[in-house]
Every structure is written in C-alpha cells, then in structure tokens.
Scaffold this active site. Structure first.
Site, short mmCIF file in Angstrom:
data_model
loop_
_atom_site.label_atom_id
_atom_site.label_comp_id
_atom_site.label_asym_id
_atom_site.label_seq_id
_atom_site.Cartn_x
_atom_site.Cartn_y
_atom_site.Cartn_z
N GLY A 149 -37.52 8.93 -26.92
CA GLY A 149 -36.38 8.82 -25.79
C GLY A 149 -34.94 9.66 -26.52
N ALA A 150 -35.29 10.86 -27.04
CA ALA A 150 -34.25 11.54 -27.89
C ALA A 150 -33.51 12.46 -27.09
CB ALA A 150 -35.04 12.19 -29.07
N THR A 151 -33.88 12.45 -25.52
CA THR A 151 -33.17 13.43 -24.68
C THR A 151 -31.77 13.12 -24.25
OG1 THR A 151 -34.39 12.84 -23.11
CG2 THR A 151 -35.10 14.90 -24.16
N SER A 152 -31.42 11.87 -24.50
CA SER A 152 -30.15 11.40 -24.05
C SER A 152 -29.70 10.21 -24.62
CB SER A 152 -30.19 11.03 -22.35
OG SER A 152 -31.21 10.25 -22.04
N GLY A 153 -28.53 9.52 -24.45
CA GLY A 153 -27.91 8.24 -25.03
C GLY A 153 -28.28 8.35 -26.61
N GLY A 207 -30.87 7.61 -28.36
CA GLY A 207 -31.91 8.45 -28.93
C GLY A 207 -31.32 9.93 -29.65
N SER A 218 -32.73 -5.38 -27.23
CA SER A 218 -31.55 -5.78 -26.84
C SER A 218 -31.25 -7.24 -27.05
CB SER A 218 -31.56 -5.33 -25.25
OG SER A 218 -30.33 -6.11 -24.41
N TYR A 267 -36.36 -6.53 -17.54
CA TYR A 267 -35.98 -5.71 -18.54
C TYR A 267 -36.00 -6.90 -19.69
CZ TYR A 267 -32.55 -3.30 -21.65
OH TYR A 267 -31.88 -2.74 -22.49
N1 LIG Z 1 -27.08 1.99 -23.86
C1 LIG Z 1 -26.86 0.42 -23.90
O1 LIG Z 1 -25.92 -0.26 -23.76
C2 LIG Z 1 -28.09 -0.51 -24.58
C3 LIG Z 1 -27.92 -1.64 -24.88
C4 LIG Z 1 -29.06 -2.53 -25.61
C5 LIG Z 1 -30.30 -1.93 -25.58
N2 LIG Z 1 -30.23 -0.33 -25.34
C6 LIG Z 1 -31.66 0.17 -25.61
O2 LIG Z 1 -31.37 1.46 -26.10
C7 LIG Z 1 -32.47 2.20 -25.95
C8 LIG Z 1 -31.69 3.83 -25.42
O3 LIG Z 1 -30.92 3.23 -24.27
P1 LIG Z 1 -29.74 4.42 -23.88
O4 LIG Z 1 -28.73 3.86 -23.18
O5 LIG Z 1 -29.60 5.59 -24.94
O6 LIG Z 1 -30.64 5.09 -22.58
P2 LIG Z 1 -30.83 6.49 -21.78
O7 LIG Z 1 -29.48 7.39 -22.22
O8 LIG Z 1 -31.19 6.27 -20.52
O9 LIG Z 1 -31.92 7.30 -22.71
C9 LIG Z 1 -33.31 6.62 -22.54
C10 LIG Z 1 -34.28 7.66 -23.16
O10 LIG Z 1 -35.68 7.23 -22.73
C11 LIG Z 1 -36.54 8.31 -22.01
N3 LIG Z 1 -37.22 7.83 -21.06
C12 LIG Z 1 -37.02 7.24 -19.74
N4 LIG Z 1 -38.09 6.85 -19.13
C13 LIG Z 1 -38.81 7.68 -19.75
C14 LIG Z 1 -40.55 7.76 -19.58
N5 LIG Z 1 -41.09 7.31 -18.36
N6 LIG Z 1 -41.24 8.47 -20.54
C15 LIG Z 1 -40.40 9.00 -21.70
N7 LIG Z 1 -39.12 8.80 -21.92
C16 LIG Z 1 -38.63 8.33 -20.83
C17 LIG Z 1 -35.30 9.02 -21.43
O11 LIG Z 1 -35.73 10.48 -20.93
P3 LIG Z 1 -34.67 11.30 -19.86
O12 LIG Z 1 -33.44 11.97 -20.70
O13 LIG Z 1 -35.76 12.29 -19.28
O14 LIG Z 1 -33.80 10.24 -18.87
C18 LIG Z 1 -33.90 9.26 -22.41
O15 LIG Z 1 -34.66 10.11 -23.30
C19 LIG Z 1 -33.19 1.73 -24.61
O16 LIG Z 1 -34.46 1.28 -25.11
C20 LIG Z 1 -32.15 0.69 -24.11
O17 LIG Z 1 -32.94 -0.45 -23.72
C21 LIG Z 1 -29.38 0.27 -24.83
#
Ligand SMILES: NC(=O)c1ccc[n+]([C@@H]2O[C@H](COP(=O)([O-])OP(=O)(O)OC[C@H]3O[C@@H](n4cnc5c(N)ncnc54)[C@H](OP(=O)(O)O)[C@@H]3O)[C@@H](O)[C@H]2O)c1
Length: 265
Positions: free
Chosen positions: A11-15, A17, A148, A167
């Site tokens: 998941g290195a394409t956004s957020g 990662g 989380s 989740y």
């Molecule tokens: N953000 C927060 O506040 C927060 C808080 C607690 C925990 N987390 C955890 O931190 C991690 C990253 O969160 P984030 O906020 O950075 O999320 P995000 O910006 O939505 O990024 C998620 C990454 O996972 C990829 N992904 C989603 N579905 C996929 C699939 N079916 N196959 C392969 N790749 C897939 C996305 O690809 P695309 O770019 O193509 O969408 C993206 O690269 C997650 O596990 C989340 O549960 C986040």
C-alpha cells in the site's frame, strides 16, 4: 554510507505507505513499493525516485482482494531478492462509511476488509518467511504490521467469514498475527511489531490527504531494537496493551488455523 537494506511496503501508493516509502528511499535503501494500480504505482515510483535521487526502487502490483495475486507477488519478490530487512504490512481499505454496510467480497469470497487488511498480509508474510528468516541469520529483519487502536473481538461461533465484518476485527487479527510471529521468531534476529501509526491530529490530516507523518512507523524500522519491539503494540510511539483478546492463546490458535484454511498457507 550505503544503506543496503531492502524494505517492502504494501500500500505504498498513497497515505502513510507512500510517505514511509519516500522517507526510506531518502536513506538510499532498496524500497519495494506495492499497490493495486499499475499506473499509480509507476507514477509514485517515478515521483519518489525524482524527489530522493534513489534509483533502487521497485514496483510490484497485486490486488490484495485476490490471494492468487498475493502469491504471484511473493514469488516475484523471492525470485529477485534473497534479503528482506523489513516487511511493512500497511495496505488497507479502512472502515465502511458510517451507517453503511460493505457488501463487496474478495475473489475468494471473504469479507473485503478482512481479506485485504488481514488475510492477504497473513499469506504474504508466510510466503516471505524464508527470505526474512535468511536475512535474520546474517542481519536483522522485522515485520511491521500497521494496525489501529480501533480493535474489536473476533467471534468464531459462526464459521462463515462474514462474521468478521468490521475494520476493528481485521485490525485485531493483525495484532494476533504479530504476537504469533513474535513467538515463532523468538531468539532469532527477526522481530514482529504492530503499530497504530498516527496521532489523532495526523489522522485528521491523513483524511484530508495531507502527507501523513510516518515517523512513528519509520522508527520501528530504523531505530528501535528487535528485543524492544518484538511482540509489542505501539500507539504511535508509546507501547500499549492491545485488546485483551489478543493475549488469549486459544483464540490466536483458532485464528491461525482458520487463516491457514482460508489462505492455503
Ligand atoms: N490514516 C489513518 O488515520 C489510520 C489510522 C489508523 C490505522 N491506519 C492504517 O494505516 C494503513 C494505511 O492507511 P492510510 O490512511 O495511509 O490509507 P490509504 O491512504 O487509503 O492507503 C492505503 C493503501 O492501500 C492500498 N490498497 C487498498 N486496497 C487495496 C487492495 N485491494 N489491494 C492492494 N492495495 C490496496 C491503497 O492503494 P490505492 O492507492 O490504489 O488506493 C493504498 O496504497 C491502513 O492499514 C490503515 O488501516 C490508518
């Protein structure tokens, strides 16, 4: 000094990662970026390479909603690499919008969040055991599971995987996997750790797509010693108890058996 580590981030394409990939690429490490969208992945790789001057970046595409794609990706990585210093299990799809129920299923028919956030990473980690283990013999290796503080207990009464609907259950399952891995790798140079990656403020920022702060997750890779982190759950930078169910060895065994059955690993 050359950074000779090889690090895989799912998941290195956004957020988070992506932010983490850029941070690690800046040290000169070989960073393997994973995502599900080829165009987005190649664009991300080119942008990070340009920003950091690192030409040791690789792109791997796999939709984690399909375990066959996870297996193919693990095979491709094992073909190219004999060393893996860190596996960051980060890809995730998050909770459904409030008041909605997610009805999509993975290619194998499992609830989507459980499939992507947990099962795919269970399978990937198992498939990459040999490389992580081998790295642990000559150097240090670590598995960082991005979980989380949102955690909900698993319910095995109904063996239909639809029960793992939330989740929070998927995130707690990731922590259980972490504790199992920590046991498995105890007395080796491989460690497993779980982390809630962002503070409340940073979580809000992440939702508005500002680059999230990847420091806490990066510290688990760059700075903290294996015995200090092995089998632990960190809320950002602070060690914390996870949901009590995570420490129930019978529940963990049940989950492990179910995961092996569902993934074939
Ligand atoms: N953000 C927060 O506040 C927060 C808080 C607690 C925990 N987390 C955890 O931190 C991690 C990253 O969160 P984030 O906020 O950075 O999320 P995000 O910006 O939505 O990024 C998620 C990454 O996972 C990829 N992904 C989603 N579905 C996929 C699939 N079916 N196959 C392969 N790749 C897939 C996305 O690809 P695309 O770019 O193509 O969408 C993206 O690269 C997650 O596990 C989340 O549960 C986040």
């Amino acid at each position: 000094m050359v950074d000779d580590r090889t690090i895989l981030i799912t998941g290195a394409t956004s957020g988070l990662g992506r932010a983490l990939a850029q941070r690690l690429a800046a040290t000169g490490a070989t960073v393997l970026l994973h995502g599900r969208d080829a165009a987005k992945g190649e664009r991300t790789l080119a942008e990070i390479s340009k920003a950091t001057g690192n030409d040791r970046l690789e792109w791997y595409r796999a939709d984690f909603a399909d375990l066959h794609e996870v297996q193919d990706m693990a095979d491709a990585i094992r073909d190219r690499h004999t060393q893996l210093h860190a596996l960051v299990n980060n890809a995730g799809i998050g909770p459904p919008k409030p008041g909605t129920v997610r009805t999509e299923r993975s290619a194998q028919g499992h609830e989507l969040c459980f499939a992507v956030d947990y099962l795919a990473h269970f399978a990937l980690t198992r498939a990459l055991y040999p490389v992580l283990n081998q790295t642990g013999h000559v150097d240090h290796a670590r598995i960082v599971n991005v979980s989380s503080t949102v955690q909900a207990p698993l319910d095995f009464d109904n063996t239909v995987i639809d029960r793992f609907e939330t989740y929070g259950q998927s995130k707690l399952a990731q922590i259980m996997m972490t504790l199992d891995l920590a046991e498995r790798f105890r007395d080796t140079h491989v460690a497993a750790v779980a982390v809630h990656p962002l503070t409340v403020n940073d979580t809000k920022k992440a939702q508005t797509s500002t680059t999230p702060d990847a420091r806490a997750t990066a510290a688990l890779i760059d700075e903290m010693d294996l015995p200090v982190i092995n089998g632990k759950f960190f809320n950002v930078s602070t060690e914390e108890r996870a949901h009590r169910q995570a420490y129930d060895v019978r529940v963990r065994e049940q989950l492990r058996n179910l995961s092996e059955e569902l993934t074939g690993f």
